[in-house]
Structure formats: structure tokens, C-alpha cells
Design an enzyme around this catalytic site. Sequence first.
Site, PDB file in Angstrom:
ATOM      1  N   LYS A 110       0.811  -1.217   0.000  1.00  0.00           N
ATOM      2  CA  LYS A 110       0.000   0.000   0.000  1.00  0.00           C
ATOM      3  C   LYS A 110       0.844   1.267   0.000  1.00  0.00           C
ATOM      4  O   LYS A 110       0.456   2.291  -0.564  1.00  0.00           O
ATOM      5  CB  LYS A 110      -0.965  -0.019   1.184  1.00  0.00           C
ATOM      6  CG  LYS A 110      -2.102  -1.025   1.025  1.00  0.00           C
ATOM      7  CD  LYS A 110      -3.052  -0.966   2.209  1.00  0.00           C
ATOM      8  CE  LYS A 110      -4.297  -1.814   1.956  1.00  0.00           C
ATOM      9  NZ  LYS A 110      -4.006  -3.238   1.795  1.00  0.00           N
ATOM     10  N   GLU A 164      -3.655   6.595   8.550  1.00  0.00           N
ATOM     11  CA  GLU A 164      -4.514   7.451   7.733  1.00  0.00           C
ATOM     12  C   GLU A 164      -5.628   8.007   8.602  1.00  0.00           C
ATOM     13  O   GLU A 164      -6.042   7.365   9.582  1.00  0.00           O
ATOM     14  CB  GLU A 164      -5.170   6.652   6.595  1.00  0.00           C
ATOM     15  CG  GLU A 164      -4.271   6.291   5.462  1.00  0.00           C
ATOM     16  CD  GLU A 164      -5.018   5.539   4.369  1.00  0.00           C
ATOM     17  OE1 GLU A 164      -4.445   5.400   3.289  1.00  0.00           O
ATOM     18  OE2 GLU A 164      -6.165   5.106   4.597  1.00  0.00           O
ATOM     19  N   HIS A 177     -14.816  -6.286   6.477  1.00  0.00           N
ATOM     20  CA  HIS A 177     -14.054  -5.546   5.467  1.00  0.00           C
ATOM     21  C   HIS A 177     -13.966  -6.295   4.135  1.00  0.00           C
ATOM     22  O   HIS A 177     -13.112  -5.989   3.308  1.00  0.00           O
ATOM     23  CB  HIS A 177     -12.637  -5.220   5.965  1.00  0.00           C
ATOM     24  CG  HIS A 177     -12.614  -4.415   7.227  1.00  0.00           C
ATOM     25  ND1 HIS A 177     -12.920  -3.074   7.265  1.00  0.00           N
ATOM     26  CD2 HIS A 177     -12.335  -4.774   8.509  1.00  0.00           C
ATOM     27  CE1 HIS A 177     -12.817  -2.636   8.497  1.00  0.00           C
ATOM     28  NE2 HIS A 177     -12.462  -3.643   9.269  1.00  0.00           N
ATOM     29  N   ARG A 196      -5.365  -7.925 -10.571  1.00  0.00           N
ATOM     30  CA  ARG A 196      -5.962  -9.191 -11.012  1.00  0.00           C
ATOM     31  C   ARG A 196      -7.413  -8.940 -11.417  1.00  0.00           C
ATOM     32  O   ARG A 196      -7.917  -7.818 -11.286  1.00  0.00           O
ATOM     33  CB  ARG A 196      -5.939 -10.209  -9.868  1.00  0.00           C
ATOM     34  CG  ARG A 196      -6.595  -9.672  -8.585  1.00  0.00           C
ATOM     35  CD  ARG A 196      -6.728 -10.706  -7.506  1.00  0.00           C
ATOM     36  NE  ARG A 196      -7.046 -10.136  -6.211  1.00  0.00           N
ATOM     37  CZ  ARG A 196      -8.231  -9.718  -5.812  1.00  0.00           C
ATOM     38  NH1 ARG A 196      -9.246  -9.794  -6.649  1.00  0.00           N
ATOM     39  NH2 ARG A 196      -8.419  -9.229  -4.613  1.00  0.00           N
TER      40      ARG A 196
END
Length: 494
Positions: free
Chosen positions: A115, A199, A234, A291
Site C-alpha cells: 500500500k 490514515e 471488510h 488481477r
Amino acid sequence: MQKILVANRGEIALRIMRSAREMGIKTVAVYSEADRNALHVRYADEAVFIGAAPSNQSYLVGKKIIDACRQTGAEGIHPGYGFLSENAAFARLVREAGLILIGPSPEAMEVMGNKLSAKAAALKYDIPMVPGTEEAITDVPEAKKRAIEVGFPILIKAAAGGGGKGMRIVNNAADFEEQMQLAVSEATSAFGDGSVFIERYVSSPKHIEIQVLGDTHGNIVHLFERDCSVQRRHQKVVEEAPSSIITPAIREQMGKCAVDVARSVNYTGAGTVEFIMDDELNFYFLEMNTRLQVEHPVTELITGIDLVKEQIRIARGEVLSFKQEDLTIRGHAVELRVYAEDPANNFLPDIGTLQTYFTPKGPGVRVDDGFEQGMEIPIYYDPMIAKLITYGETRQEAIDRMVRAIDEYKITGITTTLGFGKFVMQHEAFASGNFDTHFVQKYFTPEALQQDNEEEAFIAAMVMDRLLSRTKTVASPAISSIESSNWVKNRKQN
């Protein structure tokens, strides 16, 4: 490529093989001990046994996949999703073996697989980012200081993470140290990498993703957005395309950002750029999945593009046959992931035998599955049974068809997410588009499914009684007695 090996199992293996067959390409299946009698094994032109049921002894062993290619003469490998689909080391093995991976380069996988490096690549094109740290942070006091600067609530995220692992929401400074230690520990256990970053937490986010395609000649297009906000743990359960809230102007902005993200790593093949969107429709880059996605059918239905065929053509070195201006949105599509899970018990996986298994049919209904009646749901893999997708000229028509399809889908022997899917379709928040990734926490309770189950049982009892009454020579009082019972009166009052 005249023959490809599909390095996967279940519904996605079958879905890839069907497109390959339409293109005149032979297919090779691989299978573990648990999948010896699986549908994808029977469908393929050839099949190769690759090991014991656990995936780390079969589907995750790259050398066995490559050996199967050499054994059968397959020239290319389609990894599907999951397993080795985003494994850069495997992509390099494929390249070194002189084979073609139907997917992006290992270099693109490496950058977008982390990330932090993904954010760094995206920043070259000024892609909007959620405020936070741009590098891994391990020093707890320093991390706490940065968190205070960003402002609570904040989100601690594993750099190498996915699926909600290594992720912690922190609402105040007092809880920070404990939550960071938990995030690092979970990230280390799940990914072998304890790197985390911080974040600002977007409290009511939409999860919006953009499908992209890039060829080896520098052409990259986007195929519009999917809303994947209905999630548990999630992970997505319901997806739709297009989003019910995005304006044409925002769609154009997000599409350009997605193409730029793909361009930052010279992306080839099919990929998905994911964003979160706040309640004021501001969007921020989240990550890129290198993908094919589980939810790709909704994009196929609204664009008329077969994404698997495009992946194969790109891997062959062909130029994209269409430009951005050639693509338009036609109608609306909704997808429900039919999992062997118990929604009334925190969506815990359920295993067993499909005693009854009948899929819905009719206009606008698509079922991508890999099971048939009498088969067992293995404990070794993801518990998804099928993807149920409906299409309509309008969003409401797609939703109405989904409700009808769910009612027609008959599965017994295990508990599934079908009832949950119907609950979502009929909920006012979903109908209005006014929902976010907290839909389950805000609206869903096990009691909602219990009520539906009781109504279905009552209807079944009524139908059975009517059938039985036809065999009698005199009118049966059963119906009137049922209708006059206290239980029925209470049901009608409620």
C-alpha cells in the site's frame, strides 16, 4: 496461445474456461485431492493433479503449476483471483519458464502489492490521498505524535495487508499504543511484514472501485465504477455497477485517476483501482488490485465487454480493440456473493453437503458457480458457492430481479447468505443509495432473517396443506384451522 492452464478452482476456473473455449483455446485444469470430482476438472480439456487438499500443498505451489504446464504443453497461465494471482515471485517464475502469465508484470504486482509503494506511485500523478503518513512507521511514540497531528479517529493499516487484516480504528490517543501493537502483530502473522502506516479514518465511506484494462502498447482505459460498500469483516458481499450516487463529472474524474494509477506502473491486463468516498463525494485512492476481481461480472453486463477474453488478447500482445470514447454504460447490474456462511452467527463459515441445489433462471439472471447438487463444500478454501448477478435497464429492475432470483435459488444442507442478500435488496438504505461500508453494523440483525424464515415456513405449510387437501373427498378444514390459529393471528397483527 492455443492452450492455457487455469491455476485456480471453482466458479472462477469454470468462468475462465468458458471464455477460452469460445475463443477456440484448449484449457488445462489443476486440482487438489479435495477437488478431484470438481466441475472445473470435468469441464477442462485436460486435468493435472497437483497435491493434497490444503492450498499450501497444491494451488499455492508455483512449481507444481509450472510443471503441469510443461506436462500438458500449455503456453499460458490464467491465475484467476486469490491463490497466486497477485504473487510477484510466481509471476517471475512463469516468465523464467518461458511461459505467459495472463496478468500484469511482476514489477507492477510488487509496487501495487504494498500500500505504501502504491501510494508513492499514485502521488506522481497527484491522485487524491487520505491525509496520513506516506511511509512505514514502527516507532510507537513517533507514530502516536503523527496520529495526533493527523487527527482522530485514525486508521492503522498494514502496508502489505488486505481483507481487513492488520487494520485498527483508533478513536483517541489513550488507545493508540495498544491498537498499534495489535495491528503490527496481526500484520506480521498474516503477511510476514509488520509495517504499518496511518490514515485519517473516513467515518462513513463508500467503497468505489474502477475497472481498468491496459495493453502492451501503452493503451489504458477504464470501464467505469462498481460500488462495493456492502461488506462484512471488510470484505464485499454485494456489488453493483454503476454506482447509484456518482455524477458523470465525478465518474470522469475517478476514471482519469484510475487510468493514471495504472499508467504509473505501466500496467497491462485487467486491474482494479479502489477508492473510498466520503459523504460529500470526495474520493481518495485506497489501493490497486492487480488481477481480475470477484465482482467483474457487473462490469461485463453494463459494458458488454468480456474481461477474460480481453485479458487473453492482451497477453497475446494484441492492441485493445476499443478506445475510451467507445465505452458507454448500458443498464444496471447487481451481484450477490452466495457464501456458505451463517449471517445470523456473525457470518461464520458453514460446511456440509448441498442436499438441494437449484439455480435461478430467466431474463437478466447470471449464475457463476462451481457446484452441483450432492457436492460437499470443502473446509480448505473460501466458502463462496456462487456469484448471483442480475441485470436490468434500470437499477430498480436489477434489484427486483435479484429478489426474484434469490427466491428461486434453492439450497439446503448448509446455511448461505441468500437471505441476507434479500434483506439488503429490500432495505430502504440500499434502495435509496444512502448506505456505506457500515451497512451491516447499522441495519442488519439476525432477527431480520428469523422473520423471513418464519414467513417462508408458514407459506410452505399452507402450500403443503392445500396439496394434501386435494387428495381428500371432502373439504379439509385444515386451512381454516390454520388461519384461525393464535400463531397466524399474531403473525397478521405483526
